[in-house]
Design a protein around this motif. Sequence first.
Motif, mmCIF file in Angstrom:
data_model
loop_
_atom_site.group_PDB
_atom_site.id
_atom_site.type_symbol
_atom_site.label_atom_id
_atom_site.label_comp_id
_atom_site.label_asym_id
_atom_site.label_seq_id
_atom_site.Cartn_x
_atom_site.Cartn_y
_atom_site.Cartn_z
ATOM 1 N N LEU A 70 -7.016 -4.375 -7.861
ATOM 2 C CA LEU A 70 -6.196 -3.253 -7.461
ATOM 3 C C LEU A 70 -7.102 -2.103 -7.054
ATOM 4 O O LEU A 70 -8.054 -1.785 -7.770
ATOM 5 C CB LEU A 70 -5.290 -2.822 -8.622
ATOM 6 C CG LEU A 70 -4.425 -1.588 -8.424
ATOM 7 C CD1 LEU A 70 -3.359 -1.876 -7.372
ATOM 8 C CD2 LEU A 70 -3.800 -1.176 -9.717
ATOM 9 N N CYS A 71 -6.831 -1.494 -5.931
ATOM 10 C CA CYS A 71 -7.543 -0.295 -5.514
ATOM 11 C C CYS A 71 -6.581 0.875 -5.631
ATOM 12 O O CYS A 71 -5.482 0.829 -5.094
ATOM 13 C CB CYS A 71 -8.028 -0.409 -4.069
ATOM 14 S SG CYS A 71 -9.324 -1.616 -3.875
ATOM 15 N N THR A 72 -6.973 1.894 -6.339
ATOM 16 C CA THR A 72 -6.104 3.049 -6.518
ATOM 17 C C THR A 72 -6.886 4.336 -6.297
ATOM 18 O O THR A 72 -8.104 4.363 -6.410
ATOM 19 C CB THR A 72 -5.514 3.088 -7.940
ATOM 20 O OG1 THR A 72 -6.586 3.097 -8.883
ATOM 21 C CG2 THR A 72 -4.615 1.911 -8.198
ATOM 22 N N CYS A 73 -6.175 5.369 -5.995
ATOM 23 C CA CYS A 73 -6.781 6.673 -5.788
ATOM 24 C C CYS A 73 -6.908 7.363 -7.133
ATOM 25 O O CYS A 73 -5.950 7.446 -7.892
ATOM 26 C CB CYS A 73 -5.916 7.500 -4.837
ATOM 27 S SG CYS A 73 -6.645 9.080 -4.435
ATOM 28 N N LYS A 123 -3.313 3.986 -2.174
ATOM 29 C CA LYS A 123 -3.276 2.825 -3.070
ATOM 30 C C LYS A 123 -3.115 1.562 -2.242
ATOM 31 O O LYS A 123 -2.435 1.570 -1.220
ATOM 32 C CB LYS A 123 -2.105 2.918 -4.045
ATOM 33 C CG LYS A 123 -2.160 4.115 -4.964
ATOM 34 C CD LYS A 123 -0.949 4.169 -5.859
ATOM 35 C CE LYS A 123 -1.011 5.423 -6.708
ATOM 36 N NZ LYS A 123 0.156 5.532 -7.584
ATOM 37 N N TYR A 127 0.837 -1.190 0.000
ATOM 38 C CA TYR A 127 0.000 0.000 0.000
ATOM 39 C C TYR A 127 0.875 1.243 0.000
ATOM 40 O O TYR A 127 2.067 1.188 0.314
ATOM 41 C CB TYR A 127 -0.960 0.014 1.195
ATOM 42 C CG TYR A 127 -0.274 0.127 2.536
ATOM 43 C CD1 TYR A 127 -0.131 1.370 3.151
ATOM 44 C CD2 TYR A 127 0.208 -0.994 3.195
ATOM 45 C CE1 TYR A 127 0.503 1.478 4.382
ATOM 46 C CE2 TYR A 127 0.821 -0.891 4.427
ATOM 47 C CZ TYR A 127 0.967 0.350 5.008
ATOM 48 O OH TYR A 127 1.586 0.464 6.221
ATOM 49 N N MET A 158 -11.456 6.464 -4.311
ATOM 50 C CA MET A 158 -10.590 5.353 -4.683
ATOM 51 C C MET A 158 -11.350 4.459 -5.655
ATOM 52 O O MET A 158 -12.490 4.115 -5.421
ATOM 53 C CB MET A 158 -10.160 4.550 -3.459
ATOM 54 C CG MET A 158 -9.272 5.320 -2.514
ATOM 55 S SD MET A 158 -8.709 4.322 -1.145
ATOM 56 C CE MET A 158 -7.371 3.449 -1.941
#
Length: 142
Positions: A137-140, A86, A76, A118
């Motif tokens: 995938l988690c992203t901002c 992220k 992260y 996000m």
Amino acid sequence: MKQTIVNNCKLNIGATKTFRILAEQSNGYANIGASLTEFKNFKRNIKCYIGEKDADMILDYLKALSESQDGFYYAYQVDEDNCLAKIFWADAQARMNYSLFGDTITFDPTYGTNKYHMAFTPFTGVDNHKKSVTFLLCTCRS
């Protein structure tokens, strides 16, 4: 009753719908043992408890998984305000699939964002059997 509310919250089922479900299972609203207001208050209290700790809770959960499952990986990043920006995770099966079949990957960052802006981004690969292999995938989003 409280555990039912908690479980339904995990499924994104609100207090009102949970109240109605329990009324149906209990043969009437009078047999539930609580009012709709009490259901809503309990759910509100859950949200207050989580409050600003939601990022810490997910990171603690991922840390516990990495300690208990061989091959589990997570990473992260935080932003300049030390807020989670992220996050990525993959279990042993996903990592094996990627190492074997990772030559074809697509992703769609337009899926949507949550209240922290996000994006939840699924990566989908195709293995040599023409089967989909999903990575997340988690992203901002800016």
